[in-house]
Design a protein around this motif. Structure first.
Motif, PDB file in Angstrom:
ATOM      1  N   GLY A   1       0.786  -1.226   0.000  1.00 32.30           N
ATOM      2  CA  GLY A   1       0.000   0.000   0.000  1.00 32.30           C
ATOM      3  C   GLY A   1       0.819   1.277   0.000  1.00 32.30           C
ATOM      4  O   GLY A   1       1.965   1.314   0.455  1.00 32.30           O
TER       5      GLY A   1
ATOM      6  N   GLU B   1       0.165   3.694   1.833  1.00 30.12           N
ATOM      7  CA  GLU B   1       0.239   4.147   3.223  1.00 30.12           C
ATOM      8  C   GLU B   1       1.554   3.734   3.878  1.00 30.12           C
ATOM      9  O   GLU B   1       2.155   4.515   4.613  1.00 30.12           O
ATOM     10  CB  GLU B   1      -0.944   3.597   4.036  1.00 30.12           C
ATOM     11  CG  GLU B   1      -2.293   4.097   3.588  1.00 30.12           C
ATOM     12  CD  GLU B   1      -2.881   3.302   2.409  1.00 30.12           C
ATOM     13  OE1 GLU B   1      -3.945   3.701   1.918  1.00 30.12           O
ATOM     14  OE2 GLU B   1      -2.273   2.302   1.988  1.00 30.12           O
TER      15      GLU B   1
ATOM     16  N   HIS C   1      -4.242   2.767   7.016  1.00 33.85           N
ATOM     17  CA  HIS C   1      -5.091   2.766   5.825  1.00 33.85           C
ATOM     18  C   HIS C   1      -6.237   3.748   5.967  1.00 33.85           C
ATOM     19  O   HIS C   1      -6.922   4.043   5.003  1.00 33.85           O
ATOM     20  CB  HIS C   1      -5.635   1.359   5.556  1.00 33.85           C
ATOM     21  CG  HIS C   1      -4.578   0.411   5.083  1.00 33.85           C
ATOM     22  ND1 HIS C   1      -4.170   0.353   3.781  1.00 33.85           N
ATOM     23  CD2 HIS C   1      -3.820  -0.491   5.743  1.00 33.85           C
ATOM     24  CE1 HIS C   1      -3.227  -0.550   3.639  1.00 33.85           C
ATOM     25  NE2 HIS C   1      -2.988  -1.078   4.819  1.00 33.85           N
TER      26      HIS C   1
END
Length: 163
Positions: free
Chosen positions: A18, A20, A133
């Motif tokens: 991700g 993030e 997230h």
């Protein structure tokens, strides 16, 4: 001549596919990690799927299950390599691993929540850095949150970096 840097902190940064986690790593390198620290990059792969003999109907079904398991595991290893390579490039871009700060890579297999907390202890991490997230209450309740679990269960301070 400058004296050798003192033994610094061991900063464990959990990385995944991700954006993030990439943001959390960038933030950590720019704002938190310091000279003499060791940055430990941890990627946790999902365990390979398992099929029981009951899942396969006859020898052909069992062989297909073996091939499918090997293909999924191979793909998982490729993803791990790509994520680790990206994280190492981010460290290089920030000038880390140049003698002032060490960068180590660890790849493990299992449930990310428990593996991250276990690796905190095993690697002697002084702090755990993770991305968030940003799930809302409803999604977090349904899906669970690795960062929430680690905040409650890791045996070190946990720094959550929001996107």
């Amino acid at each position: 001549m400058d004296p050798a840097p003192a033994e610094g902190r061991r900063v464990l940064v959990a990385v995944d596919e991700g954006d993030e986690s990439a943001h959390a790593l960038r933030w950590c390198l720019a704002n938190f990690a310091a000279r003499g620290d060791t940055v430990l990059l941890l990627y946790v792969r999902a365990p390979p799927p398992t099929y029981s003999v009951l899942d396969a109907t006859g020898p052909a079904g069992y062989m297909f299950a073996e091939e499918a398991t090997a293909a999924v595991d191979g793909y998982s290893k490729q993803v791990a390599d790509a994520v680790v390579e990206k994280a190492q490039k981010l460290c290089a871009l920030h000038g880390k691993d140049n003698g002032e700060m060490k960068v180590e890579v660890k790849v493990s297999v299992g449930d990310p929540r428990s593996v991250i907390c276990e690796m905190v202890d095993k690697l002697g991490a002084d702090v755990l850095v993770m991305g968030s997230h940003g799930y809302g209450l409803f999604k977090r309740a349904l899906l669970g949150s690795v960062s929430d679990y680690c905040v409650r269960n890791a045996n070190c301070p946990v720094l959550i970096v929001k996107s």
